[in-house]
Write a protein that holds these residues in place. Structure first.
Motif, PDB file in Angstrom:
ATOM      1  N   ALA A 250       0.826  -1.209   0.000  1.00  0.00           N
ATOM      2  CA  ALA A 250       0.000   0.000   0.000  1.00  0.00           C
ATOM      3  C   ALA A 250       0.860   1.259   0.000  1.00  0.00           C
ATOM      4  O   ALA A 250       0.579   2.231  -0.721  1.00  0.00           O
ATOM      5  N   VAL A 251       1.928   1.263   0.795  1.00  0.00           N
ATOM      6  CA  VAL A 251       2.784   2.444   0.881  1.00  0.00           C
ATOM      7  C   VAL A 251       3.576   2.631  -0.408  1.00  0.00           C
ATOM      8  O   VAL A 251       3.854   3.768  -0.814  1.00  0.00           O
ATOM      9  N   THR A 252       3.905   1.538  -1.067  1.00  0.00           N
ATOM     10  CA  THR A 252       4.598   1.639  -2.348  1.00  0.00           C
ATOM     11  C   THR A 252       3.755   2.395  -3.371  1.00  0.00           C
ATOM     12  O   THR A 252       4.288   3.115  -4.224  1.00  0.00           O
ATOM     13  N   ALA A 253       2.431   2.264  -3.291  1.00  0.00           N
ATOM     14  CA  ALA A 253       1.541   3.019  -4.178  1.00  0.00           C
ATOM     15  C   ALA A 253       1.674   4.519  -3.931  1.00  0.00           C
ATOM     16  O   ALA A 253       1.685   5.329  -4.872  1.00  0.00           O
ATOM     17  N   ALA A 254       1.795   4.901  -2.651  1.00  0.00           N
ATOM     18  CA  ALA A 254       1.991   6.318  -2.319  1.00  0.00           C
ATOM     19  C   ALA A 254       3.354   6.797  -2.813  1.00  0.00           C
ATOM     20  O   ALA A 254       3.495   7.926  -3.307  1.00  0.00           O
ATOM     21  N   LEU A 255       4.356   5.940  -2.693  1.00  0.00           N
ATOM     22  CA  LEU A 255       5.693   6.266  -3.188  1.00  0.00           C
ATOM     23  C   LEU A 255       5.673   6.453  -4.697  1.00  0.00           C
ATOM     24  O   LEU A 255       6.259   7.418  -5.219  1.00  0.00           O
ATOM     25  N   ASP A 256       4.994   5.561  -5.396  1.00  0.00           N
ATOM     26  CA  ASP A 256       4.863   5.634  -6.852  1.00  0.00           C
ATOM     27  C   ASP A 256       4.274   6.978  -7.268  1.00  0.00           C
ATOM     28  O   ASP A 256       4.787   7.659  -8.172  1.00  0.00           O
ATOM     29  N   GLN A 257       3.214   7.394  -6.599  1.00  0.00           N
ATOM     30  CA  GLN A 257       2.571   8.658  -6.928  1.00  0.00           C
ATOM     31  C   GLN A 257       3.499   9.842  -6.671  1.00  0.00           C
ATOM     32  O   GLN A 257       3.599  10.763  -7.494  1.00  0.00           O
ATOM     33  N   ALA A 258       4.198   9.812  -5.531  1.00  0.00           N
ATOM     34  CA  ALA A 258       5.086  10.927  -5.180  1.00  0.00           C
ATOM     35  C   ALA A 258       6.261  11.030  -6.148  1.00  0.00           C
ATOM     36  O   ALA A 258       6.626  12.130  -6.584  1.00  0.00           O
ATOM     37  N   VAL A 259       6.869   9.906  -6.489  1.00  0.00           N
ATOM     38  CA  VAL A 259       8.010   9.925  -7.410  1.00  0.00           C
ATOM     39  C   VAL A 259       7.571  10.427  -8.783  1.00  0.00           C
ATOM     40  O   VAL A 259       8.297  11.188  -9.439  1.00  0.00           O
ATOM     41  N   THR A 260       6.392  10.023  -9.216  1.00  0.00           N
ATOM     42  CA  THR A 260       5.869  10.505 -10.499  1.00  0.00           C
ATOM     43  C   THR A 260       5.710  12.019 -10.477  1.00  0.00           C
ATOM     44  O   THR A 260       6.079  12.714 -11.440  1.00  0.00           O
ATOM     45  N   GLN A 261       5.181  12.558  -9.382  1.00  0.00           N
ATOM     46  CA  GLN A 261       5.035  14.013  -9.255  1.00  0.00           C
ATOM     47  C   GLN A 261       6.397  14.706  -9.278  1.00  0.00           C
ATOM     48  O   GLN A 261       6.557  15.765  -9.897  1.00  0.00           O
ATOM     49  N   VAL A 262       7.372  14.110  -8.598  1.00  0.00           N
ATOM     50  CA  VAL A 262       8.719  14.681  -8.578  1.00  0.00           C
ATOM     51  C   VAL A 262       9.319  14.691  -9.982  1.00  0.00           C
ATOM     52  O   VAL A 262       9.882  15.697 -10.430  1.00  0.00           O
ATOM     53  N   VAL A 263       9.185  13.584 -10.697  1.00  0.00           N
ATOM     54  CA  VAL A 263       9.739  13.500 -12.051  1.00  0.00           C
ATOM     55  C   VAL A 263       9.041  14.486 -12.985  1.00  0.00           C
ATOM     56  O   VAL A 263       9.688  15.146 -13.807  1.00  0.00           O
ATOM     57  N   ASP A 264       7.730  14.596 -12.867  1.00  0.00           N
ATOM     58  CA  ASP A 264       6.998  15.559 -13.690  1.00  0.00           C
ATOM     59  C   ASP A 264       7.465  16.991 -13.413  1.00  0.00           C
ATOM     60  O   ASP A 264       7.556  17.814 -14.331  1.00  0.00           O
ATOM     61  N   PHE A 265       7.765  17.282 -12.154  1.00  0.00           N
ATOM     62  CA  PHE A 265       8.253  18.617 -11.802  1.00  0.00           C
ATOM     63  C   PHE A 265       9.654  18.850 -12.374  1.00  0.00           C
ATOM     64  O   PHE A 265       9.964  19.930 -12.870  1.00  0.00           O
ATOM     65  N   ILE A 266      10.494  17.840 -12.315  1.00  0.00           N
ATOM     66  CA  ILE A 266      11.870  17.952 -12.798  1.00  0.00           C
ATOM     67  C   ILE A 266      11.920  18.175 -14.303  1.00  0.00           C
ATOM     68  O   ILE A 266      12.764  18.917 -14.818  1.00  0.00           O
ATOM     69  N   ASN A 267      11.003  17.538 -15.028  1.00  0.00           N
ATOM     70  CA  ASN A 267      11.043  17.587 -16.487  1.00  0.00           C
ATOM     71  C   ASN A 267      11.085  19.022 -17.011  1.00  0.00           C
ATOM     72  O   ASN A 267      10.262  19.862 -16.661  1.00  0.00           O
ATOM     73  N   GLY A 268      12.077  19.295 -17.859  1.00  0.00           N
ATOM     74  CA  GLY A 268      12.202  20.602 -18.484  1.00  0.00           C
ATOM     75  C   GLY A 268      12.878  21.661 -17.632  1.00  0.00           C
ATOM     76  O   GLY A 268      13.072  22.786 -18.082  1.00  0.00           O
ATOM     77  N   ARG A 269      13.239  21.308 -16.399  1.00  0.00           N
ATOM     78  CA  ARG A 269      13.855  22.285 -15.509  1.00  0.00           C
ATOM     79  C   ARG A 269      15.357  22.039 -15.372  1.00  0.00           C
ATOM     80  O   ARG A 269      15.847  20.925 -15.572  1.00  0.00           O
ATOM     81  N   CYS A 270      16.063  23.109 -15.005  1.00  0.00           N
ATOM     82  CA  CYS A 270      17.490  23.018 -14.682  1.00  0.00           C
ATOM     83  C   CYS A 270      17.641  22.708 -13.201  1.00  0.00           C
ATOM     84  O   CYS A 270      16.703  22.869 -12.418  1.00  0.00           O
ATOM     85  N   LEU A 271      18.833  22.296 -12.825  1.00  0.00           N
ATOM     86  CA  LEU A 271      19.076  21.951 -11.430  1.00  0.00           C
ATOM     87  C   LEU A 271      18.793  23.124 -10.496  1.00  0.00           C
ATOM     88  O   LEU A 271      18.213  22.947  -9.422  1.00  0.00           O
ATOM     89  N   ASP A 272      19.181  24.329 -10.911  1.00  0.00           N
ATOM     90  CA  ASP A 272      18.996  25.456 -10.021  1.00  0.00           C
ATOM     91  C   ASP A 272      17.559  25.968  -9.978  1.00  0.00           C
ATOM     92  O   ASP A 272      17.247  26.920  -9.280  1.00  0.00           O
ATOM     93  N   GLU A 273      16.674  25.285 -10.721  1.00  0.00           N
ATOM     94  CA  GLU A 273      15.251  25.615 -10.658  1.00  0.00           C
ATOM     95  C   GLU A 273      14.484  24.660  -9.748  1.00  0.00           C
ATOM     96  O   GLU A 273      13.275  24.819  -9.576  1.00  0.00           O
ATOM     97  N   LEU A 274      15.196  23.687  -9.195  1.00  0.00           N
ATOM     98  CA  LEU A 274      14.526  22.730  -8.309  1.00  0.00           C
ATOM     99  C   LEU A 274      14.344  23.321  -6.926  1.00  0.00           C
ATOM    100  O   LEU A 274      13.480  22.894  -6.168  1.00  0.00           O
TER     101      LEU A 274
END
Length: 274
Positions: A250-274
């Protein structure tokens, strides 16, 4: 081919220094392209493999022959994602958890793939005294070890290995993620000595890989962030192993969702924009 320039021993001009600095700044402003995820358990890894539609690398050329390490890779939006799982222990057939495997696969992955960013994602124990609950997902602000006790001046600090993680203030704000300190050791349970060290580390989370990944990433100057989902309450009433196994899926499902959100946020951004 032009002959090599003679080294005259002269210092670079002001203009040359400016050019080099500009080139370095330009490099840091380049959008993130290659991401390595280090995930220690197959149960934690496979949902993300499916989410990002990654393919298993079967050619066996990336890592040394005979190791059980597994690479899944693919393109997700503008990112080249490499998910590295240490695989199953060759003798016992269980997930190769712990700091040794985490260190080795992190080092090998950085050397082979030259990532712009490392994401260590996985589950962790949480402390209710620090406000953690089962299913919470955190970004670790700091990492340290709690089971490397070397009671000699300076060596004691080396053993603890405390370091801050890569700053992601914009990511934390945008995704409204919880932030806490992470303490790492090679045991699932917690001895009295470990408990004292974890308290000294001011940790909200306890895992078996994070600080090891951070050590290698720091050594090789690669930014790293840590996404941890709470499976069990270390200072709770239930036995840790029982609660961990009960909540893992069950917790892995929450992890999956959070990591997906993190990756979506990272996409197209530079390191100093994180």
């Amino acid at each position: 081919m032009a002959p090599p320039e003679e080294n005259t021993g002269e210092l670079p001009s002001a203009e040359e220094v400016v050019d080099v600095a500009a080139g370095s700044e330009k490099a840091t402003r380049k959008p993130i392209s290659t991401v390595v995820m280090v995930i220690s358990m197959q149960t934690e890894a496979l949902p993300l493999v499916n989410k990002f539609q990654l393919s298993e690398d079967h050619d066996g050329l990336l890592f040394p022959k005979g190791v059980p390490w597994v690479r899944y890779h693919g393109k997700y939006r503008d990112l080249n994602i490499n998910l590295i799982w240490p695989g199953k222990d060759l003798s016992l057939g269980v997930d190769s958890v712990g700091t040794v495997s985490a260190s080795l696969v992190t080092y090998a992955s950085i050397m082979a793939l030259k990532p712009d960013l490392i994401i260590n994602a996985g589950t962790a124990g949480g402390f209710k005294a620090k406000g953690a609950s089962v299913g919470d997902v955190y970004l670790a602000s700091d990492v340290a070890f709690h089971d490397r006790r070397i009671p000699i001046p300076v060596f004691d600090l080396y053993g603890i290995g405390a370091r801050s993680t890569f700053s992601t203030a914009n990511l934390v704000k945008e995704l409204d993620m919880k932030v806490g300190k992470l303490s790492t050791g090679d045991s699932l349970d917690m001895s009295p000595h470990d408990e004292g060290a974890i308290l000294a580390n001011d940790a909200t989370l306890k895992d078996m890989e994070g600080a090891a990944v951070a050590y290698v990433a720091d050594l090789l100057s690669v930014p790293a962030i840590f996404v941890k989902a709470v499976t069990d309450i270390v200072d709770g009433e239930k036995p840790t192993a029982e609660e961990f196994l009960q909540n893992l899926v069950a917790v892995t499902a929450a992890l999956d969702q959070a990591v997906t959100q993190v990756v979506d946020f990272i996409n197209g951004r530079c390191l100093d924009e994180l």
